[in-house]
Write an enzyme that holds these catalytic residues in place. Structure first.
Site, PDB file in Angstrom:
ATOM      1  N   MET A  10      -8.342 -13.904  -5.389  1.00 44.71           N
ATOM      2  CA  MET A  10      -9.733 -14.584  -5.609  1.00 44.71           C
ATOM      3  C   MET A  10     -10.256 -15.097  -6.776  1.00 44.71           C
ATOM      4  O   MET A  10     -10.003 -14.490  -7.680  1.00 44.71           O
ATOM      5  CB  MET A  10     -10.643 -13.441  -5.095  1.00 44.71           C
ATOM      6  CG  MET A  10     -12.104 -13.863  -4.672  1.00 44.71           C
ATOM      7  SD  MET A  10     -13.244 -12.559  -4.800  1.00 44.71           S
ATOM      8  CE  MET A  10     -13.648 -12.607  -6.383  1.00 44.71           C
ATOM      9  N   HIS A  18      28.441 -27.955  -2.502  1.00 49.06           N
ATOM     10  CA  HIS A  18      29.460 -28.536  -3.317  1.00 49.06           C
ATOM     11  C   HIS A  18      29.075 -29.342  -4.677  1.00 49.06           C
ATOM     12  O   HIS A  18      29.335 -28.996  -5.668  1.00 49.06           O
ATOM     13  CB  HIS A  18      30.517 -29.184  -2.540  1.00 49.06           C
ATOM     14  CG  HIS A  18      31.767 -29.980  -3.324  1.00 49.06           C
ATOM     15  ND1 HIS A  18      31.567 -31.317  -4.030  1.00 49.06           N
ATOM     16  CD2 HIS A  18      32.938 -29.461  -3.887  1.00 49.06           C
ATOM     17  CE1 HIS A  18      32.567 -31.652  -4.629  1.00 49.06           C
ATOM     18  NE2 HIS A  18      33.473 -30.479  -4.664  1.00 49.06           N
ATOM     19  N   GLY A  34      -2.743 -16.731  -6.710  1.00 49.56           N
ATOM     20  CA  GLY A  34      -3.047 -16.705  -5.344  1.00 49.56           C
ATOM     21  C   GLY A  34      -4.433 -15.722  -5.275  1.00 49.56           C
ATOM     22  O   GLY A  34      -5.066 -15.903  -4.139  1.00 49.56           O
ATOM     23  N   ARG A  91      -4.280 -12.896 -23.279  1.00 45.66           N
ATOM     24  CA  ARG A  91      -3.142 -12.756 -22.880  1.00 45.66           C
ATOM     25  C   ARG A  91      -1.968 -13.271 -23.651  1.00 45.66           C
ATOM     26  O   ARG A  91      -2.195 -14.222 -24.224  1.00 45.66           O
ATOM     27  CB  ARG A  91      -3.167 -12.879 -21.420  1.00 45.66           C
ATOM     28  CG  ARG A  91      -3.187 -14.178 -20.940  1.00 45.66           C
ATOM     29  CD  ARG A  91      -3.378 -14.654 -19.591  1.00 45.66           C
ATOM     30  NE  ARG A  91      -4.027 -15.848 -19.483  1.00 45.66           N
ATOM     31  CZ  ARG A  91      -4.431 -16.214 -18.116  1.00 45.66           C
ATOM     32  NH1 ARG A  91      -4.087 -15.716 -16.913  1.00 45.66           N
ATOM     33  NH2 ARG A  91      -5.066 -17.456 -18.037  1.00 45.66           N
ATOM     34  N   CYS A 128      34.778 -15.611 -14.429  1.00 41.46           N
ATOM     35  CA  CYS A 128      34.590 -17.077 -14.376  1.00 41.46           C
ATOM     36  C   CYS A 128      34.060 -17.435 -13.047  1.00 41.46           C
ATOM     37  O   CYS A 128      33.959 -16.734 -12.095  1.00 41.46           O
ATOM     38  CB  CYS A 128      35.814 -17.544 -14.317  1.00 41.46           C
ATOM     39  SG  CYS A 128      37.097 -17.241 -13.231  1.00 41.46           S
ATOM     40  N   LYS A 188      -5.805  -8.274 -16.899  1.00 40.83           N
ATOM     41  CA  LYS A 188      -7.008  -8.613 -17.551  1.00 40.83           C
ATOM     42  C   LYS A 188      -7.714  -7.376 -18.026  1.00 40.83           C
ATOM     43  O   LYS A 188      -8.351  -7.304 -19.107  1.00 40.83           O
ATOM     44  CB  LYS A 188      -7.853  -9.538 -16.440  1.00 40.83           C
ATOM     45  CG  LYS A 188      -8.760 -10.375 -17.069  1.00 40.83           C
ATOM     46  CD  LYS A 188      -9.300 -11.146 -15.839  1.00 40.83           C
ATOM     47  CE  LYS A 188      -8.671 -12.337 -15.245  1.00 40.83           C
ATOM     48  NZ  LYS A 188      -9.422 -12.795 -14.021  1.00 40.83           N
ATOM     49  N   ARG A 237     -14.131 -10.246 -11.279  1.00 42.14           N
ATOM     50  CA  ARG A 237     -12.938 -10.912 -11.865  1.00 42.14           C
ATOM     51  C   ARG A 237     -11.913 -10.020 -11.094  1.00 42.14           C
ATOM     52  O   ARG A 237     -11.414  -8.876 -11.372  1.00 42.14           O
ATOM     53  CB  ARG A 237     -12.896 -10.946 -13.179  1.00 42.14           C
ATOM     54  CG  ARG A 237     -14.306 -11.411 -13.912  1.00 42.14           C
ATOM     55  CD  ARG A 237     -14.150 -11.301 -15.389  1.00 42.14           C
ATOM     56  NE  ARG A 237     -13.276 -12.238 -15.943  1.00 42.14           N
ATOM     57  CZ  ARG A 237     -12.806 -12.304 -17.145  1.00 42.14           C
ATOM     58  NH1 ARG A 237     -13.308 -11.443 -18.081  1.00 42.14           N
ATOM     59  NH2 ARG A 237     -11.972 -13.277 -17.644  1.00 42.14           N
ATOM     60  N   SER A 294      40.865 -12.147 -14.329  1.00 45.69           N
ATOM     61  CA  SER A 294      39.824 -12.861 -14.443  1.00 45.69           C
ATOM     62  C   SER A 294      39.088 -12.738 -12.856  1.00 45.69           C
ATOM     63  O   SER A 294      39.645 -13.241 -11.963  1.00 45.69           O
ATOM     64  CB  SER A 294      39.824 -14.331 -14.903  1.00 45.69           C
ATOM     65  OG  SER A 294      38.501 -14.898 -14.794  1.00 45.69           O
ATOM     66  N   TYR A 338      34.611 -10.563 -21.389  1.00 44.84           N
ATOM     67  CA  TYR A 338      33.851 -11.940 -21.646  1.00 44.84           C
ATOM     68  C   TYR A 338      33.572 -12.698 -20.437  1.00 44.84           C
ATOM     69  O   TYR A 338      33.820 -11.876 -19.310  1.00 44.84           O
ATOM     70  CB  TYR A 338      34.947 -13.023 -22.382  1.00 44.84           C
ATOM     71  CG  TYR A 338      36.018 -13.386 -21.619  1.00 44.84           C
ATOM     72  CD1 TYR A 338      35.891 -14.362 -20.595  1.00 44.84           C
ATOM     73  CD2 TYR A 338      37.049 -12.651 -21.511  1.00 44.84           C
ATOM     74  CE1 TYR A 338      36.971 -14.674 -19.789  1.00 44.84           C
ATOM     75  CE2 TYR A 338      38.371 -12.893 -20.539  1.00 44.84           C
ATOM     76  CZ  TYR A 338      38.063 -14.108 -19.707  1.00 44.84           C
ATOM     77  OH  TYR A 338      39.352 -14.600 -18.926  1.00 44.84           O
TER      78      TYR A 338
END
Ligand code: ADP
Ligand code: MG
Ligand code: MG
Length: 939
Positions: free
Chosen positions: A154, A515, A152, A399, A891, A73, A143, A824, A911
């Site tokens: 003030m 799972h 959270g 902002r 993978c 700010k 502020r 892999s 990859y």
């Protein structure tokens, strides 16, 4: 209304403020210092000994790049002042003061007081007023402002500096006594609430009582005398509650408010928010003190909020609301209905209240000029707060605005086509993980939600269907064309066919990596896991929650994006892979270096993979093909076989089915690489458990139930994850690997014939620890290839490679690469075996580990770049040393996690492979990694 809540979640804010118990807030205001605080000389210290940065009057000492020191700010207020925009003058007390305060038993640096006095005097000079002056008082707002916006913290205190004397001066100067006392009562309420710990409700109660007595309906009915009378009562209430009068000294008020901002950095709300959003405690917050401008000075004054583009759709149109004769957050507090800003928006909303464009045309024109300027300056959509005092516009905040994934895409693409940003910047502007929101059906925002329970948002998207309690019933109903939701306490590999058949999955036990969660994400199916308040009675075919019973066939809806379980059918909206989506992903593809493949086991998966832009299949798990109802019988015969001959006979039945699967897969992939993994899970997973099921299966097979039971017991393991699985099966029962290899090669020949595109299958051997294992299995595969070549006379190119998923394999990668043509990394198993943590059992303690900071997060979600990462690096390096052209990928779940994708890019893999629905995420994350930007910093 959806629109209101996205402008600013006012009700949420109000609620959270009220729900915080008074005592907690009071103690927060004087929060104890903490050990282990960063020293004041830490990163956020600015110029030595300079604790206060002034802004206003056409210039500022700070700028937007100084967020670390001034908070978001403060830095943006400074930037706007430097741009010559109308910003009420003020100053920012740096985050360094916050750090110092906590490192020094809640004391301020000694220079601070004088610097604040000097800055106040400067503000007084610009405004022609003086703080605490009995004739011409300067009033300020206090502020909070951390680097990242933090709910959270003030709440802002407005009109500070008012007391019994200055309020009269304000009345005299403005010629409006009502305005002065309205401001004073607001100040007492806010200050008491956030600084003194005397909550809002006290004052609301007094106000309601007064209105009732006088027969008033609205706050606007109150006269100056009414407010003056209430102010007396407000002060008395404060006195009664704290045993001390409401502070009359403006300096005491100011330091009280400053202390409360720093104190709120350590309140529970802020601590929790930081933990959830990984914001370090060492950052600290800044405090902004700013001259008041008054939106409550009559009919030509107003206050408002706006986005320069629509934050939910991204449309390039100013979007916001304002209120005449109001102050601060009245707009979002829901006291009065806010008005539209532009005439267009007013017409669209069908509102009969005047727009700002009509009511305050000069201020509107100025706002239009400024928002266009700010957007061009910041090169991003802005979220603005402004106030109009007697016709003059003042900017109070800007902002980069929060936005939905859909809006983020549209805004990024449009900003690039407006040439405000480059294509690469556009690619960096969209959080890859947020794309998930766009790839699944979601609940129509207009639909009513009858929430019956909430579990974990295990796999995104939403689905409606009839409740079924077993996988078999899911398959049966699906065959009849019905839509079902599979409800289980938890799922196991035997439920896979039911999970495939279901539209969505609900479990009452298990975490984000259970799972059900992992498999559902892999399939791209919505899943809510661990909805612990639901009791499932599978035998009775009912589920009960909060006294409400649902039977099989009742409709429910699961929302895997929020974890909600809803009663009944709910309307859905289909994913729109809109023009901007394709455009941005296209830009991403042109910069990424990493290939992106998909994990796909079925033709449906493979089609989704192609649709989402996968360049091949990185993992096809063949065991999933075995669970099919007709096939499982043959598989069981094979497992029960006494000798190799009987086994071959059973396998001969499976061969044509496997071949058929592969032909289809190869056809869909049309020449793209396909990696097929040989059978991996332990065989007992294919056998029935429990006497009843054993008896049924035995009867169906014409087998002896005792024999079936004995075999199941024989195969049972204490720890299947480390048991008789992977290449160990292929070594003990080579016929199985032979059959699979043959099915793959025959299919390759056939698919090549059909499509005219050569297929180069990659056969992958799982769970290798030694080169000898691989050599044994590879010999069988090569034999099968030779045989197929001979029989068909066709040319056949293929590769044999291995999963690297055991630490030993990583360490011995050099030797293994002598035989393997590709690696892999199976990072799921590699994480399990490196940490010695079983994924299925991790939920019970992982939470404690992450809460205590022992691990930064769940290593099954985001790869551990250090430990597991080191094994990957070793594997790649040793493997490529022996075989420079070795193809290397990963993978598993990690392949679709942006941070893990960035790791793979850094480690120079060829990859990543992930579930089809995560392919776009991986493509974007890979591009961001290539652009050298951490995806996380965009979030
Ligand atoms: P938040 O971080 O919760 O948005 P702010 O510090 O931005 O809190 O303050 C909330 C609102 O208070 C602002 O949007 C503005 O309307 C009002 N406000 C803050 N400072 C001033 C000021 N100096 N003059 C007038 N109104 C102010
Ligand atoms: Mg706030
Ligand atoms: Mg604000």
């Amino acid at each position: 209304m959806a629109k209101r809540s996205s402008v600013k979640s006012a009700s949420k804010k109000a609620k959270s403020r009220k729900s915080l118990p008074k005592k907690a807030r009071r103690s927060a205001a004087k929060a104890a210092p903490r050990k282990g605080q960063a020293k004041a000389s830490g990163k956020n210290a600015g110029k030595a000994g300079k604790w206060v940065y002034a802004f206003g009057g056409g210039k500022a000492e700070g700028r937007s790049g100084m967020k670390d020191l001034l908070g978001g700010k403060g830095a943006n207020l400074a930037e706007m002042a430097n741009l010559g925009l109308p910003v009420p003058p003020g100053f920012t007390i740096t985050t360094g003061v916050c750090t110092y305060y906590y490192a020094n038993s809640n004391k301020y640096p000694k220079e601070l007081k004088a610097q604040v006095e000097a800055a106040l005097a400067r503000v007084g000079k610009i405004t022609g007023k003086a703080f605490g002056d009995a004739k011409n008082p300067l009033l300020v707002s206090v502020r909070s402002g951390a680097r990242a916006s933090m709910p959270g913290m003030m709440d802002t205190v407005l009109n500070l500096g008012l007391n019994d004397r200055t309020v009269e001066a304000l009345a005299a100067k403005s010629g409006d006594r009502r305005f002065a006392y309205d401001s004073y009562r607001r100040f007492i309420t806010m200050y008491s609430d956030v600084v003194l710990g005397v909550g809002h409700d006290h004052f609301e109660e007094l106000l309601d009582h007064h209105k009732e007595q006088k027969g008033y309906a609205n706050d606007t009915d109150l006269t100056a005398d009414d407010w003056a009378e209430l102010v007396v009562r407000y002060k008395k209430r404060v006195q009664d509650e704290r045993g001390k009068p409401f502070p009359q000294d403006p300096h005491e008020q100011l330091w009280g408010a400053i202390g409360a901002v720093f104190g709120s950095w350590m309140n529970q709300r802020a601590i929790t928010y930081r933990r959830l959003h990984s914001i370090p405690e060492s950052w600290g917050t800044a405090v902004n003190v700013q001259a008041m401008v008054f939106g409550n000075m009559g009919e030509t004054s107003a206050t408002g909020v706006a986005f320069t583009r629509n934050p939910s759709t991204g449309e390039k149109k100013l979007y916001g609301e304002f209120l005449i004769n109001a102050q601060g957050e009245d707009v979002v507090a829901g006291i009065r209905t806010p008005q539209e800003i532009s005439e267009d928006a007013r017409k669209e909303a069908g509102s009969d209240k005047p727009s700002m464009e009509q009511a305050l045309p000069a201020a509107y024109k100025e706002l239009t000029r400024i928002y266009n300027l700010l957007e061009r300056h910041y090169r991003d959509m802005q979220d603005l707060e402004f106030t109009v005092e007697q016709g003059k516009l003042w900017m109070l905040q800007t902002r980069s605005g929060k936005r939905t994934a859909k809006a983020a895409l549209r805004i990024a693409v449009e900003l690039a086509s407006e040439k405000l940003i480059t294509k690469n910047e556009a690619v960096l502007r969209v959080d890859p993980a947020s794309l998930d929101q766009l790839l699944h059906p979601t609940i129509d925002p207009k639909a009513e939600r009858k929430i019956v329970a909430t579990g974990l948002p295990a796999s995104p998207g939403a689905a409606t269907g009839e409740i079924v309690f077993t996988a078999d019933e899911a398959t049966q109903l699906k065959a009849d064309g019905r839509k079902v939701i599979l409800v289980r306490v938890e799922t196991s590999p035997e439920d896979i066919h039911g999970m495939h058949a279901a539209e969505g999955i609900l479990t009452t036990r298990g975490g984000m990596t259970s799972h059900a969660a992992v498999v559902a994400r892999g399939m791209g199916k919505p899943c809510v896991s661990g909805a612990g308040s639901i009791r499932v009675d599978t035998a009775g075919r009912t589920m009960t929650v909060a006294g409400q019973q649902f039977k099989q066939g009742d409709y429910i809806t699961v929302d895997g994006s929020t974890g909600q379980v809803l009663a009944g059918k709910v309307d859905m909206v289909e994913p729109q892979l809109s023009g901007e989506f394709a455009t941005l992903i296209g830009w991403a593809d042109s910069v990424r270096k990493l290939g992106v493949r998909a994990n796909a086991d079925t033709p449906a998966d493979a089609r989704a993979a192609v649709r989402f832009g996968a360049e091949g299949i990185g993992l096809c798990r063949t065991e999933h093909m075995f669970f099919d109802e007709e096939r499982i019988q043959a598989v069981r015969e094979m497992i029960l076989a006494n000798d190799s001959e009987a086994r071959r006979a059973a396998l001969a039945k499976i061969l044509p089915m496997q071949r058929g699967d592969f032909v289809e897969l190869f056809e869909i992939m049309a020449g793209r690489p396909v990696t097929i993994r040989l059978l991996d899970p332990p065989l007992h997973e294919f056998l029935p458990h429990g006497d009843k099921e054993i008896a049924e299966v035995a009867a169906a097979m014409g087998a002896d139930p005792r024999r079936l039971k004995d075999r199941a017991e024989e195969l049972a393991e204490f720890n299947p994850m480390l048991g008789f699985r992977g290449c160990r099966i292929a070594i003990a029962y080579p016929e199985i690997a032979e059959m699979q290899a043959r099915a793959i090669f025959e299919a390759a020949v056939e698919a090549a014939k059909r499509t005219g595109k050569p297929v180069v299958p990659e056969v992958m051997v799982p769970l290798i620890a030694t080169k000898a294992e691989l050599d044994l299995v590879k010999a069988r595969i090569d034999d099968a290839a030779k045989a197929v070549k001979k029989e068909t006379g066709a040319k056949l190119n293929y590769q044999v490679g291995t999963m690297i998923e055991l630490p030993r394999a990583s360490l011995m990668a050099g030797e293994i690469a002598e035989s393997a043509e590709f690696f892999s990394f199976g990072t799921n198993d590699l994480t399990q075996t490196t940490f010695g943590i079983s994924r299925d059992d991790a939920a019970s303690f992982l939470g404690t580990y992450t809460a205590r900071g022992i691990l930064p997060g769940d290593p099954f979600v985001s790869i551990d770049p250090e430990g597991v990462g080191e094994l990957v690096r070793i594997g790649v390096e040793r493997g490529r040393k022996v075989r420079p052209k070795l193809k290397v990928g990963i993978c598993g779940e990690h392949g679709g996690d942006p941070a893990s994708v960035a790791f793979c890019h850094r480690t120079d893999l060829d990859y990543v492979s992930c579930s089809p629905f995560r392919v776009p995420i991986a493509r974007l994350a890979a591009a961001q990694a290539a652009l050298g930007e951490d995806a996380a910093s965009q979030a």
